[in-house]
Design a protein around this motif. Structure first.
Motif, PDB file in Angstrom:
ATOM      1  N   LYS A 264       0.673  -1.111  -0.024  1.00  0.00           N
ATOM      2  CA  LYS A 264       0.006   0.064   0.082  1.00  0.00           C
ATOM      3  C   LYS A 264       0.899   1.227  -0.042  1.00  0.00           C
ATOM      4  CE  LYS A 264      -1.395  -1.657   3.666  1.00  0.00           C
ATOM      5  NZ  LYS A 264      -2.081  -2.194   5.103  1.00  0.00           N
ATOM      6  N   GLY A 265       0.534   2.414  -0.565  1.00  0.00           N
ATOM      7  CA  GLY A 265       1.135   3.497  -0.609  1.00  0.00           C
ATOM      8  C   GLY A 265       0.158   4.852  -0.965  1.00  0.00           C
ATOM      9  N   ALA A 266       0.656   5.717  -0.444  1.00  0.00           N
ATOM     10  CA  ALA A 266      -0.016   7.005  -0.777  1.00  0.00           C
ATOM     11  C   ALA A 266       0.951   8.480  -0.199  1.00  0.00           C
ATOM     12  CB  ALA A 266      -1.365   7.205   0.211  1.00  0.00           C
ATOM     13  N   PRO A 267       0.819   9.358  -0.745  1.00  0.00           N
ATOM     14  CA  PRO A 267       1.265  10.757  -0.389  1.00  0.00           C
ATOM     15  C   PRO A 267       0.896  11.185   0.978  1.00  0.00           C
ATOM     16  CG  PRO A 267      -0.267  11.249  -1.779  1.00  0.00           C
ATOM     17  CD  PRO A 267      -0.202   9.742  -1.863  1.00  0.00           C
ATOM     18  N   VAL A 268       1.730  11.665   1.902  1.00  0.00           N
ATOM     19  CA  VAL A 268       1.216  11.915   3.230  1.00  0.00           C
ATOM     20  C   VAL A 268       1.546  13.490   3.421  1.00  0.00           C
ATOM     21  CG1 VAL A 268       1.851  11.494   5.508  1.00  0.00           C
ATOM     22  CG2 VAL A 268       1.983   9.674   4.044  1.00  0.00           C
ATOM     23  N   ASP A 269       0.426  14.250   4.076  1.00  0.00           N
ATOM     24  CA  ASP A 269       0.734  15.433   4.493  1.00  0.00           C
ATOM     25  C   ASP A 269       1.669  15.577   5.917  1.00  0.00           C
ATOM     26  OD1 ASP A 269       0.304  18.055   5.858  1.00  0.00           O
ATOM     27  OD2 ASP A 269      -1.509  18.552   4.573  1.00  0.00           O
TER      28      ASP A 269
ATOM     29  N   THR B 131      -1.728  13.143   8.004  1.00  0.00           N
ATOM     30  CA  THR B 131      -2.634  12.345   7.054  1.00  0.00           C
ATOM     31  C   THR B 131      -2.185  12.043   5.724  1.00  0.00           C
ATOM     32  OG1 THR B 131      -3.837  14.608   6.604  1.00  0.00           O
ATOM     33  CG2 THR B 131      -4.399  13.740   8.736  1.00  0.00           C
ATOM     34  N   LEU B 132      -3.051  11.080   5.215  1.00  0.00           N
ATOM     35  CA  LEU B 132      -2.912  10.753   3.791  1.00  0.00           C
ATOM     36  C   LEU B 132      -3.425  12.057   2.826  1.00  0.00           C
ATOM     37  CD1 LEU B 132      -3.961   7.095   3.523  1.00  0.00           C
ATOM     38  CD2 LEU B 132      -1.637   8.045   4.096  1.00  0.00           C
TER      39      LEU B 132
END
Length: 246
Positions: free
Chosen positions: A17-22, A27-28
């Motif tokens: 799983k992956g996502a950009p993060v703030d 938070t994602l």
């Protein structure tokens, strides 16, 4: 106010799983993408999947990446639920060659612990914070005054002649058909032993069973305050992105 962003990847035995993060809010910054872990889950095959996730978001720079193993300076020393080829693999180099980007590898429980201290249940708590994830096994992360002590393996302490996680993990509760009170007795024995070794200021409990904290926690006796993790399945992604950025 401009919010800095990082990118986190969470590698597991069944999914990546992956996502950009703030990094300001923890938070994602977009809905995460999940791709099944390739089989066989060799370093090169997993790295290709990591690259696919990065490409999905058009992410071109460095990223953080969790892994279910001891990770020393980019080398994976163990392999839990993934191909044995990961043992003693220079995984950071493999990631760089395959994805074309620098990836910081970190143990999955360590990443979750860092995230919980920065943005979750530990709330930037000073002193000694222990994260224990109760699942198939027991993962651990130790943070001292905000600094991670990497690759602790407190789930494998020997207690009463047993590897601790074989008695106290959530999988042991299922295997032995324990009710919450019976499992609580085993957790009390485990956490008492850990407390006597570390004297933590706070224990954060993660893993899927943290959602049922109110059901079993009344049966666990500790002198240390104990709270459930807040970030749950996003903790690894957030912690990995934070560590890679820092």
């Amino acid at each position: 106010m401009k919010h800095e962003r990082g990118f986190g990847i969470d590698i597991g035995g069944s999914g990546i799983k992956g996502a950009p993060v703030d990094l300001t809010t923890g938070t994602l910054a977009a809905e995460r993408v999940r791709i099944p872990t390739p089989q066989p889950s060799t370093p090169e095959a997993v790295a290709e999947t990591v690259g696919q996730i990065l490409d999905t978001f058009g992410w071109k720079s460095s990223f953080g990446c969790t892994f279910p193993a001891v990770v020393q300076h980019g080398v994976t020393r163990t392999a839990a639920n993934v191909d044995p080829a990961w043992v003693d693999c220079d995984a950071a180099t493999v990631l760089r060659k395959v994805t074309g980007r620098d990836g910081l590898l970190v143990n999955d429980a360590d990443a979750a612990g860092v995230a919980e201290v920065a943005f979750g249940a530990a709330g930037s708590r000073a002193g000694v914070v222990l994260l224990a994830t109760l699942g198939t096994g027991i993962g651990s992360a130790l943070i001292v005054d905000g600094h991670l002590v990497p690759n602790t393996e407190f789930g494998h302490l020997e207690i009463d002649g047993h590897d601790a996680e074989t008695r106290a993990a959530d999988s042991a509760r299922d295997r032995d058909d324990l009710d919450w009170e019976q499992w609580g007795e085993r957790l009390t024995r485990y956490f008492t032993h850990v407390e006597n070794l570390l004297w933590p200021d706070l224990i954060v409990v993660g893993g899927g069973v943290s959602k049922k904290f109110d059901k079993w926690s009344p049966y666990v006796r500790t002198r240390t305050p104990m709270v459930p993790a807040k970030l749950l399945n996003e903790a690894g992604i957030i912690g990995a992105a934070l560590l890679a950025h820092g």
